[in-house]
Write a protein that holds these residues in place. Structure first.
Motif, PDB file in Angstrom:
ATOM      1  N   GLY A   1      -2.959  13.942  -6.014  1.00  0.00           N
ATOM      2  CA  GLY A   1      -2.209  13.470  -7.165  1.00  0.00           C
ATOM      3  C   GLY A   1      -0.778  13.965  -7.228  1.00  0.00           C
ATOM      4  O   GLY A   1       0.021  13.451  -8.012  1.00  0.00           O
ATOM      5  N   ARG A   2      -0.407  14.971  -6.412  1.00  0.00           N
ATOM      6  CA  ARG A   2       0.958  15.499  -6.440  1.00  0.00           C
ATOM      7  C   ARG A   2       1.691  15.284  -5.127  1.00  0.00           C
ATOM      8  O   ARG A   2       2.910  15.328  -5.082  1.00  0.00           O
ATOM      9  N   LEU A   3       0.966  15.049  -4.067  1.00  0.00           N
ATOM     10  CA  LEU A   3       1.568  14.746  -2.773  1.00  0.00           C
ATOM     11  C   LEU A   3       0.668  13.758  -2.062  1.00  0.00           C
ATOM     12  O   LEU A   3      -0.544  13.974  -1.943  1.00  0.00           O
ATOM     13  N   ASP A   4       1.256  12.667  -1.603  1.00  0.00           N
ATOM     14  CA  ASP A   4       0.482  11.633  -0.931  1.00  0.00           C
ATOM     15  C   ASP A   4       0.468  11.869   0.569  1.00  0.00           C
ATOM     16  O   ASP A   4       1.512  12.094   1.187  1.00  0.00           O
ATOM     17  N   THR A   5      -0.726  11.818   1.166  1.00  0.00           N
ATOM     18  CA  THR A   5      -0.886  11.729   2.611  1.00  0.00           C
ATOM     19  C   THR A   5      -1.606  10.419   2.905  1.00  0.00           C
ATOM     20  O   THR A   5      -2.124   9.767   1.993  1.00  0.00           O
ATOM     21  N   LEU A   6      -1.644  10.025   4.150  1.00  0.00           N
ATOM     22  CA  LEU A   6      -2.253   8.732   4.486  1.00  0.00           C
ATOM     23  C   LEU A   6      -3.725   8.652   4.094  1.00  0.00           C
ATOM     24  O   LEU A   6      -4.144   7.669   3.469  1.00  0.00           O
TER      25      LEU A   6
ATOM     26  N   LEU B   1      -2.374  24.495  25.008  1.00  0.00           N
ATOM     27  CA  LEU B   1      -1.825  24.245  23.672  1.00  0.00           C
ATOM     28  C   LEU B   1      -1.737  22.752  23.384  1.00  0.00           C
ATOM     29  O   LEU B   1      -1.855  22.332  22.226  1.00  0.00           O
ATOM     30  N   ALA B   2      -1.518  21.935  24.412  1.00  0.00           N
ATOM     31  CA  ALA B   2      -1.505  20.488  24.210  1.00  0.00           C
ATOM     32  C   ALA B   2      -2.873  19.998  23.753  1.00  0.00           C
ATOM     33  O   ALA B   2      -2.974  19.148  22.856  1.00  0.00           O
ATOM     34  N   THR B   3      -3.920  20.536  24.347  1.00  0.00           N
ATOM     35  CA  THR B   3      -5.277  20.171  23.930  1.00  0.00           C
ATOM     36  C   THR B   3      -5.546  20.603  22.497  1.00  0.00           C
ATOM     37  O   THR B   3      -6.061  19.832  21.686  1.00  0.00           O
ATOM     38  N   ALA B   4      -5.187  21.846  22.178  1.00  0.00           N
ATOM     39  CA  ALA B   4      -5.389  22.338  20.813  1.00  0.00           C
ATOM     40  C   ALA B   4      -4.563  21.545  19.817  1.00  0.00           C
ATOM     41  O   ALA B   4      -5.009  21.284  18.686  1.00  0.00           O
ATOM     42  N   THR B   5      -3.366  21.132  20.209  1.00  0.00           N
ATOM     43  CA  THR B   5      -2.505  20.356  19.310  1.00  0.00           C
ATOM     44  C   THR B   5      -3.152  19.039  18.925  1.00  0.00           C
ATOM     45  O   THR B   5      -3.156  18.658  17.749  1.00  0.00           O
ATOM     46  N   ILE B   6      -3.689  18.327  19.905  1.00  0.00           N
ATOM     47  CA  ILE B   6      -4.313  17.040  19.613  1.00  0.00           C
ATOM     48  C   ILE B   6      -5.507  17.217  18.680  1.00  0.00           C
ATOM     49  O   ILE B   6      -5.681  16.462  17.705  1.00  0.00           O
ATOM     50  N   LEU B   7      -6.331  18.213  18.927  1.00  0.00           N
ATOM     51  CA  LEU B   7      -7.503  18.442  18.081  1.00  0.00           C
ATOM     52  C   LEU B   7      -7.091  18.777  16.650  1.00  0.00           C
ATOM     53  O   LEU B   7      -7.627  18.212  15.686  1.00  0.00           O
ATOM     54  N   ILE B   8      -6.123  19.673  16.489  1.00  0.00           N
ATOM     55  CA  ILE B   8      -5.711  20.078  15.155  1.00  0.00           C
ATOM     56  C   ILE B   8      -5.008  18.930  14.434  1.00  0.00           C
ATOM     57  O   ILE B   8      -5.219  18.707  13.232  1.00  0.00           O
ATOM     58  N   CYS B   9      -4.153  18.195  15.154  1.00  0.00           N
ATOM     59  CA  CYS B   9      -3.504  17.025  14.550  1.00  0.00           C
ATOM     60  C   CYS B   9      -4.540  16.010  14.079  1.00  0.00           C
ATOM     61  O   CYS B   9      -4.383  15.408  13.003  1.00  0.00           O
TER      62      CYS B   9
ATOM     63  N   GLY C   1       0.790  -1.225   0.000  1.00  0.00           N
ATOM     64  CA  GLY C   1       0.000   0.000   0.000  1.00  0.00           C
ATOM     65  C   GLY C   1       0.816   1.267   0.000  1.00  0.00           C
ATOM     66  O   GLY C   1       0.251   2.367  -0.013  1.00  0.00           O
ATOM     67  N   LYS C   2       2.159   1.147   0.031  1.00  0.00           N
ATOM     68  CA  LYS C   2       3.053   2.308  -0.004  1.00  0.00           C
ATOM     69  C   LYS C   2       2.714   3.296   1.108  1.00  0.00           C
ATOM     70  O   LYS C   2       2.530   4.494   0.888  1.00  0.00           O
ATOM     71  N   MET C   3       2.657   2.767   2.324  1.00  0.00           N
ATOM     72  CA  MET C   3       2.292   3.602   3.459  1.00  0.00           C
ATOM     73  C   MET C   3       3.412   4.546   3.879  1.00  0.00           C
ATOM     74  O   MET C   3       3.137   5.656   4.366  1.00  0.00           O
ATOM     75  N   LEU C   4       4.666   4.128   3.728  1.00  0.00           N
ATOM     76  CA  LEU C   4       5.770   4.954   4.208  1.00  0.00           C
ATOM     77  C   LEU C   4       5.837   6.304   3.491  1.00  0.00           C
ATOM     78  O   LEU C   4       5.938   7.346   4.165  1.00  0.00           O
ATOM     79  N   PRO C   5       5.775   6.373   2.141  1.00  0.00           N
ATOM     80  CA  PRO C   5       5.752   7.704   1.500  1.00  0.00           C
ATOM     81  C   PRO C   5       4.543   8.534   1.909  1.00  0.00           C
ATOM     82  O   PRO C   5       4.652   9.756   2.082  1.00  0.00           O
ATOM     83  N   ALA C   6       3.388   7.876   2.078  1.00  0.00           N
ATOM     84  CA  ALA C   6       2.193   8.608   2.501  1.00  0.00           C
ATOM     85  C   ALA C   6       2.344   9.119   3.929  1.00  0.00           C
ATOM     86  O   ALA C   6       1.916  10.231   4.251  1.00  0.00           O
ATOM     87  N   PHE C   7       2.969   8.315   4.798  1.00  0.00           N
ATOM     88  CA  PHE C   7       3.217   8.743   6.173  1.00  0.00           C
ATOM     89  C   PHE C   7       4.144   9.957   6.196  1.00  0.00           C
ATOM     90  O   PHE C   7       3.893  10.938   6.930  1.00  0.00           O
ATOM     91  N   LEU C   8       5.200   9.924   5.409  1.00  0.00           N
ATOM     92  CA  LEU C   8       6.117  11.059   5.340  1.00  0.00           C
ATOM     93  C   LEU C   8       5.417  12.293   4.779  1.00  0.00           C
ATOM     94  O   LEU C   8       5.690  13.418   5.214  1.00  0.00           O
ATOM     95  N   GLY C   9       4.525  12.100   3.814  1.00  0.00           N
ATOM     96  CA  GLY C   9       3.755  13.226   3.283  1.00  0.00           C
ATOM     97  C   GLY C   9       2.857  13.843   4.332  1.00  0.00           C
ATOM     98  O   GLY C   9       2.739  15.080   4.428  1.00  0.00           O
ATOM     99  N   SER C  10       2.214  13.014   5.142  1.00  0.00           N
ATOM    100  CA  SER C  10       1.362  13.536   6.220  1.00  0.00           C
ATOM    101  C   SER C  10       2.186  14.309   7.245  1.00  0.00           C
ATOM    102  O   SER C  10       1.770  15.377   7.709  1.00  0.00           O
ATOM    103  N   ILE C  11       3.360  13.770   7.600  1.00  0.00           N
ATOM    104  CA  ILE C  11       4.231  14.459   8.549  1.00  0.00           C
ATOM    105  C   ILE C  11       4.713  15.784   7.968  1.00  0.00           C
ATOM    106  O   ILE C  11       4.759  16.819   8.667  1.00  0.00           O
ATOM    107  N   LEU C  12       5.075  15.778   6.677  1.00  0.00           N
ATOM    108  CA  LEU C  12       5.572  16.984   6.016  1.00  0.00           C
ATOM    109  C   LEU C  12       4.548  18.108   6.052  1.00  0.00           C
ATOM    110  O   LEU C  12       4.908  19.290   6.163  1.00  0.00           O
ATOM    111  N   VAL C  13       3.277  17.768   5.968  1.00  0.00           N
ATOM    112  CA  VAL C  13       2.223  18.782   5.973  1.00  0.00           C
ATOM    113  C   VAL C  13       1.794  19.127   7.394  1.00  0.00           C
ATOM    114  O   VAL C  13       1.627  20.307   7.739  1.00  0.00           O
TER     115      VAL C  13
END
Length: 281
Positions: free
Chosen positions: A224-229, A200-208, A71-83
Motif C-alpha cells: 500500500g505504500r510502495l508498488d512492486t510488480l 556470484l552470478a548463480t546466486a544473483t539469478i536465484l536471489i533476483c 495496469g500502471k506497470m511502469l511505476p511498479a517496475f521502478l518499485g521492483s528495481i528500487l528494492v
C-alpha cells in the motif's frame, strides 16, 4: 545369439530414457508455458475458461498495451528495481565478504558462526517479528526496510554458495597481494571478488528470482505504500480491469517475467559455469 540379446535391452534403455526425459520436460514446462502464451493472446470471451486451444484472433500485443497502460506497470517496475538492485548488491558484497572470512579461518567458534549463518536457508523468517521491529526502527512501509528484510533473508544463500568456493582458491594469491602491500579490503576487491564472479552470478539469478516474484513479505512490509510488480498484480487482479480477465492477467505475467528471462539468457554461461564449478570443486 547369446552375445546379441543382452545388447537389445541396453539399446532400448538408451533410446527410452532420453525420450522419457524430453516428454517429461514438455509436459512439466512446455504445457504451462503454452497455456500462458495462448491465453494471453486471446480475447476476454475466449480466455474466460483457459484452454490449450489456439486463439481465433491473436491479441497478444494489444493485451500487452492494455496491461502496460491501464495496469500502471511502469511505476511498479521502478518499485521492483528500487528494492531489488540495492538488496542484491548489498547481500552479494556483504555475504561474499563473510564467506571469505568463514572459508579462510577455522576453529569451533567460526564453525558455529557458519552453522548459524546458513541456518536461514531452512528457518523461515518470523513475519510478525519483522514488521514489529521495522515499526520500532521507523522503517515500516519504506524501501529501506524492505531492502534490509531481503538482505537478511538471503544472506544465508550467498554464504552457503560462496564459502565452499572460497576454500578452493589458493591462499598463495592472497599472500602475494599482501606482500605487495595490499590491505585486506584491497585483497578482497582485487583478488578474491573477480574469482567469485561465476558463483556470484548463480546466486544473483536465484536471489533476483526470489525478490522479483515475492508478494508475501512485500505485502506485510510495504503493502500500500510502495508498488512492486507482484504487489501490483495482486492488487489489480481483484480490481475491475482484471476481474475474470485471464487474458490480461497472463499478459501481465509474461511482461513481468521478461526482464529476468532476458537476464538469464544473457548470463546463462556464467550461471552454468558457477553451478558446475561449485559441483566439481
Amino acid at each position: 545369439m547369446t552375445s546379441v540379446l543382452p545388447r537389445r535391452p541396453r539399446v532400448l534403455t538408451r533410446t527410452f530414457q532420453p525420450a522419457a526425459a524430453v516428454l517429461a520436460a514438455v509436459l512439466l514446462l512446455g504445457l504451462p508455458f503454452w497455456l500462458v502464451i495462448v491465453t494471453a493472446s486471446k480475447t476476454q470471451e475466449e480466455a474466460f475458461n483457459p484452454t490449450l486451444a489456439l486463439p481465433n484472433d491473436w491479441q497478444l500485443f494489444e493485451n500487452f498495451a492494455t496491461v502496460f497502460n491501464d495496469g500502471k506497470m511502469l511505476p511498479a517496475f521502478l518499485g521492483s528495481i528500487l528494492v531489488m538492485v540495492p538488496a542484491v548488491l548489498g547481500v552479494l558484497i556483504l555475504g561474499s565478504m563473510a564467506a571469505w572470512i568463514l572459508g579462510r579461518r577455522g576453529g569451533r567458534g567460526l564453525a558455529v558462526v557458519y552453522a548459524l549463518a546458513i541456518s536461514g536457508i531452512i528457518l523461515p523468517p518470523a513475519v510478525v517479528t519483522i514488521v514489529l521491529l521495522l515499526r520500532q526502527l521507523g522503517l515500516a512501509g519504506t524501501a529501506v526496510g524492505m531492502i534490509g528484510v531481503y538482505m537478511g533473508m538471503y544472506m544465508s544463500t550467498v554464504i552457503f554458495f560462496v564459502t565452499g568456493f572460497v576454500r578452493t582458491i589458493p591462499r598463495e594469491l592472497e599472500e602475494a597481494a599482501r606482500v605487495d602491500g595490499a590491505s585486506p579490503v584491497r585483497v578482497f576487491m582485487k583478488v578474491i571478488l573477480p574469482l567469485l564472479m561465476p558463483v556470484l552470478a548463480t546466486a544473483t539469478i536465484l536471489i533476483c528470482l526470489y525478490i522479483w516474484n515475492d508478494v508475501f513479505y512485500a505485502l506485510f512490509v510495504v503493502g500500500g505504500r510502495l508498488d512492486t510488480l507482484p504487489l501490483n498484480l495482486f492488487q489489480v487482479a481483484s480490481a475491475g480491469l482484471y476481474l475474470q480477465n485471464w487474458h490480461l492477467i497472463f499478459a501481465y505475467i509474461i511482461l513481468m517475467s521478461l526482464p529476468l528471462l532476458i537476464t538469464f539468457i544473457v548470463a546463462q554461461r556464467k550461471i552454468i559455469s558457477g553451478i558446475t564449478s561449485g559441483a566439481v570443486k
